[in-house]
Design a protein around this motif. Structure first.
Motif, mmCIF file in Angstrom:
data_model
loop_
_atom_site.group_PDB
_atom_site.id
_atom_site.type_symbol
_atom_site.label_atom_id
_atom_site.label_comp_id
_atom_site.label_asym_id
_atom_site.label_seq_id
_atom_site.Cartn_x
_atom_site.Cartn_y
_atom_site.Cartn_z
ATOM 1 N N LEU A 145 -2.416 3.352 -51.698
ATOM 2 C CA LEU A 145 -1.990 4.618 -51.098
ATOM 3 C C LEU A 145 -2.969 5.733 -51.408
ATOM 4 O O LEU A 145 -3.266 6.577 -50.554
ATOM 5 N N ALA A 146 -3.472 5.730 -52.630
ATOM 6 C CA ALA A 146 -4.450 6.754 -53.024
ATOM 7 C C ALA A 146 -5.733 6.630 -52.215
ATOM 8 O O ALA A 146 -6.340 7.629 -51.810
ATOM 9 N N ALA A 147 -6.131 5.408 -51.951
ATOM 10 C CA ALA A 147 -7.383 5.190 -51.219
ATOM 11 C C ALA A 147 -7.264 5.630 -49.762
ATOM 12 O O ALA A 147 -8.267 5.937 -49.117
ATOM 13 N N ARG A 148 -6.038 5.642 -49.235
ATOM 14 C CA ARG A 148 -5.827 6.009 -47.816
ATOM 15 C C ARG A 148 -5.646 7.504 -47.615
ATOM 16 O O ARG A 148 -5.517 7.963 -46.495
ATOM 17 N N ARG A 188 3.173 9.269 -52.408
ATOM 18 C CA ARG A 188 2.159 10.110 -51.747
ATOM 19 C C ARG A 188 2.287 11.557 -52.237
ATOM 20 O O ARG A 188 1.281 12.233 -52.482
ATOM 21 N N ASN A 189 3.533 12.026 -52.324
ATOM 22 C CA ASN A 189 3.752 13.392 -52.803
ATOM 23 C C ASN A 189 3.306 13.553 -54.250
ATOM 24 O O ASN A 189 2.727 14.586 -54.630
ATOM 25 N N MET A 190 3.566 12.548 -55.065
ATOM 26 C CA MET A 190 3.172 12.611 -56.472
ATOM 27 C C MET A 190 1.653 12.555 -56.623
ATOM 28 O O MET A 190 1.081 13.211 -57.500
ATOM 29 N N LEU A 191 1.015 11.783 -55.760
ATOM 30 C CA LEU A 191 -0.452 11.752 -55.767
ATOM 31 C C LEU A 191 -1.007 13.127 -55.420
ATOM 32 O O LEU A 191 -1.972 13.599 -56.029
ATOM 33 N N ALA A 192 -0.367 13.767 -54.429
ATOM 34 C CA ALA A 192 -0.822 15.101 -54.020
ATOM 35 C C ALA A 192 -0.642 16.109 -55.146
ATOM 36 O O ALA A 192 -1.403 17.078 -55.257
#
Length: 273
Positions: free
Chosen positions: A269-272, A243-247
């Motif tokens: 996770l990206a979709a949520r 999640r942190n890396m997506l951010a």
């Protein structure tokens, strides 16, 4: 790889079956499964007559919801008017209060059928036999009930009582039979007719091959539960990292490679977000 006891190498082995004593969870539950022994132990601890034990089950698991954290009770007992949970505690995990709170909720959920009136809840008595002093006051017996702080005469009426026995302070107990019982829990020294009978039952159980097999099965199940918890904990850490890396804008392919998660899970996770 596994060792000769069936546990993965590097994992702590369970206590040898031949060394089990009454205060070990498994043996405590096995011995207390005897209804007469269970009744005598309850009468000794509570100082009251119990006509008969209708139901005694060691290591009963209460898990009413698939999303809830289940609990495994050391000894679960019912009679016509009450439900009892007797727990043996060898180590101070510093969570006794919250543990009691959760056990109480599980007992109540298990006792009351869906749609039944709350008035049908049986009186509940939870007993913790501790081989340490959880509240550090040096007294042998703590009775815990819900009360009104503004007026102590107010009867809350929840019919729930918790008894915490500090077996380390057994010498301070006035009642001879209870003192001997608590001393046996703390030290394995049997000085009364009842505790000598308990010790005899423990030794008899050690001669039963079926009990030994049950113990190792129980120990392996405990390991599996702990291992599943560790794996899930590691996966949750990986999800949080993802999640942190997506951010931070990293590509989903890199995130999957760095965290060990599947690309599909990273996509989810990206979709949520």
């Amino acid at each position: 790889m596994k060792n000769d006891s069936g546990f993965p190498l590097g994992e702590p082995k369970p206590k040898p079956f031949e060394e089990l004593t009454f205060h070990d969870d498994f043996m405590f539950g096995i011995v207390m499964q005897d209804r007469e022994i269970c009744r005598e132990a309850l009468e000794c601890m509570l100082g009251m007559q119990i006509a008969r034990v209708e139901y005694a089950e060691p290591q009963r698991t209460l898990d009413p919801l698939y999303t809830a954290h289940g609990v495994r009770l050391d000894v679960y007992v019912q009679d016509s008017d009450r439900v009892y949970d007797v727990e043996i505690q060898n180590r101070d995990l510093h969570d006794l209060g919250r543990r009691v709170r959760y056990y109480q909720s599980m007992l109540d959920t298990d006792t009351l059928l869906k749609g039944e009136d709350y008035g049908r809840l049986k009186e509940s008595i939870i007993i913790f036999l501790c081989r340490f002093d959880p509240y550090k006051k040096g007294i042998p017996w703590y009775t815990v009930r819900r009360k009104c702080e503004e007026d102590g005469s107010v009867e809350v009426g929840d019919a729930a009582t918790v008894h915490v026995l500090n077996c380390r302070a057994h010498a301070k107990v006035q009642d001879e039979s209870l003192r001997a019982f608590m001393k046996y829990v703390q030290t394995d020294e049997a000085e009364s007719e009842f505790t000598r009978r308990l010790r005899k039952m423990v030794e008899a159980q050690k001669q039963i091959e079926g009990t030994k097999k049950l113990y190792f099965s129980w120990s392996l199940h405990d390991y599996d539960v702990r291992n599943e918890g560790r794996i899930e904990g590691e996966r949750e850490k990986a999800r949080e990292t993802a999640r942190n890396m997506l951010a931070d804008g990293l590509s989903r392919e890199k995130i999957a490679r760095y965290t060990g998660l599947s690309l599909a899970e990273v996509e989810m996770l990206a979709a949520r977000r």
